[in-house]
Motif scaffolding. Structure first.
Motif, short mmCIF file in Angstrom:
data_model
loop_
_atom_site.label_atom_id
_atom_site.label_comp_id
_atom_site.label_asym_id
_atom_site.label_seq_id
_atom_site.Cartn_x
_atom_site.Cartn_y
_atom_site.Cartn_z
N MET A 1 74.89 9.70 -37.57
CA MET A 1 75.81 8.58 -37.61
C MET A 1 77.21 8.94 -37.08
SD MET A 1 74.70 6.98 -41.32
CE MET A 1 75.61 5.44 -41.12
N SER A 2 77.34 10.14 -36.55
CA SER A 2 78.65 10.58 -36.07
C SER A 2 79.11 9.77 -34.86
CB SER A 2 78.56 12.07 -35.68
OG SER A 2 79.73 12.48 -35.02
N ASP A 3 80.38 9.40 -34.85
CA ASP A 3 80.96 8.72 -33.69
C ASP A 3 80.96 9.63 -32.46
OD1 ASP A 3 81.38 6.36 -35.03
OD2 ASP A 3 83.50 6.76 -35.47
N ASP A 4 80.79 10.93 -32.68
CA ASP A 4 80.76 11.88 -31.58
C ASP A 4 79.59 11.62 -30.63
OD1 ASP A 4 81.77 14.30 -30.31
OD2 ASP A 4 79.95 15.27 -31.05
N LEU A 5 78.55 10.95 -31.12
CA LEU A 5 77.37 10.70 -30.29
C LEU A 5 77.67 9.80 -29.09
CD1 LEU A 5 74.39 10.23 -32.78
CD2 LEU A 5 75.13 12.28 -31.56
N ILE A 6 78.78 9.07 -29.14
CA ILE A 6 79.10 8.18 -28.03
C ILE A 6 79.37 8.98 -26.75
CG2 ILE A 6 81.60 8.07 -28.32
CD1 ILE A 6 81.32 5.00 -27.88
N ARG A 7 79.62 10.27 -26.88
CA ARG A 7 79.92 11.12 -25.72
C ARG A 7 78.67 11.54 -24.97
NH1 ARG A 7 81.97 16.10 -28.27
NH2 ARG A 7 82.34 16.77 -26.14
N TYR A 8 77.48 11.32 -25.54
CA TYR A 8 76.27 11.91 -24.98
C TYR A 8 75.42 10.92 -24.20
CZ TYR A 8 77.55 15.97 -27.66
OH TYR A 8 78.25 17.05 -28.14
N ARG A 9 74.87 11.42 -23.10
CA ARG A 9 74.08 10.60 -22.19
C ARG A 9 72.66 10.42 -22.69
NH1 ARG A 9 71.35 11.72 -17.24
NH2 ARG A 9 71.85 13.93 -17.37
N PHE B 1 71.68 -0.34 -35.89
CA PHE B 1 72.42 -1.40 -35.21
C PHE B 1 73.92 -1.14 -35.24
CE2 PHE B 1 68.48 -3.73 -35.42
CZ PHE B 1 68.55 -4.65 -34.37
N ASN B 2 74.40 -0.43 -36.26
CA ASN B 2 75.83 -0.21 -36.43
C ASN B 2 76.33 1.08 -35.78
OD1 ASN B 2 76.29 -2.59 -37.90
ND2 ASN B 2 75.63 -1.61 -39.80
N LEU B 3 75.42 1.85 -35.13
CA LEU B 3 75.86 3.06 -34.45
C LEU B 3 76.71 2.71 -33.24
CD1 LEU B 3 72.57 5.19 -34.49
CD2 LEU B 3 74.51 5.34 -36.06
N ARG B 4 77.51 3.67 -32.78
CA ARG B 4 78.31 3.49 -31.56
C ARG B 4 77.81 4.50 -30.54
NH1 ARG B 4 83.13 5.09 -31.77
NH2 ARG B 4 84.00 3.77 -30.13
N LEU B 5 77.04 4.02 -29.56
CA LEU B 5 76.43 4.88 -28.56
C LEU B 5 76.86 4.47 -27.16
CD1 LEU B 5 72.77 4.95 -29.95
CD2 LEU B 5 74.64 6.52 -30.51
N GLY B 6 76.87 5.44 -26.27
CA GLY B 6 77.08 5.16 -24.86
C GLY B 6 75.97 5.78 -24.05
N ALA B 7 74.81 5.94 -24.66
CA ALA B 7 73.72 6.71 -24.08
C ALA B 7 72.98 5.94 -22.99
CB ALA B 7 72.74 7.13 -25.16
#
Length: 216
Positions: free
Chosen positions: A60-68, A110-116
């Motif tokens: 659930m880390s917001d850091d995951l938004i950095r990963y492809r 649904f509430n995660l923040r991803l940019g994958a």
């Protein structure tokens, strides 16, 4: 963006379902699978969460938004009878051996923040509901897409651990290799490679994985 984050669990501890003592089967090849995939990315472009580290905090880390690419090598529980029980099984114990909440529920996805560009769920178990239908798979897929992922790879049935580890290694070797094929082409090539191996030629071992989302 960075290549990927890996979450692999059910290695150091057997997960238990939320509704009782029923244990989820350990997946001993998930660590091998994760390490093989991680080896394809440079140390500065990857994040690993293995064993006890594959917990809700990491997922659930917001850091995951950095990963492809985000890869979950663990059980995904798809329950159409009780959709609220659907989710991803992560570590049920902390390093001190104390029990902890290890389920990432569907509504939390649904509430995660991803940019994958891609989320991969490489393990699946569908045994909680009396009647489990394909809607559970697509509900999980929609959750990750709503959270920001363009594509999701998920299995339509309970997969075999060792064959899946091999398939995923081949998949990422192609996907991250010099030719940079599309996600669909890399998945198809990996499935063909497994099919050509005598011991895993039956469709059960390779045909369950499907790609959902935007083509590339």
């Amino acid at each position: 963006g960075h290549h990927g984050a890996i979450a692999a669990s059910n290695v150091d501890d057997p997960a238990k379902s939320a509704d009782g003592p029923q244990a989820l089967q350990r997946l001993p090849y998930t660590r091998q699978e994760a390490e093989a995939i991680l080896a394809l990315a440079s140390p500065t472009s990857r994040k690993a969460a293995l064993g006890f580290e594959a917990n809700r905090t990491a997922a659930m880390s917001d850091d995951l938004i950095r990963y492809r690419i985000i890869h979950f090598a663990t059980h995904s529980i798809l329950d159409s009878t009780h959709p609220e029980l659907s989710g991803i099984a992560l570590s049920m114990l902390d390093r001190q051996g104390k029990s902890q909440n290890g389920f990432l529920r569907a509504h939390e996805i649904f509430n995660l923040r991803l940019g994958a560009e891609l989320v991969v769920l490489s393990g699946c178990r569908t045994g909680l509901g009396k009647e489990v239908k394909g809607e559970g798979v697509y509900g999980m897929t929609r959750g990750f897409m709503y959270a920001g992922s363009k594509r999701v790879v998920v299995s339509l049935w309970d997969v075999q651990d060792q064959a899946t580890a091999r398939l995923m290694s081949d998949f990422y070797r192609g996907l991250l290799g010099p030719k940079r094929p599309s996600t669909a082409a890399a998945l198809r090539a990996a499935q063909i490679a497994i099919w050509r191996e005598g011991r895993w030629s039956a469709p059960y071992y390779w045909a369950g994985f499907v790609l959902q989302g935007e083509p590339k």
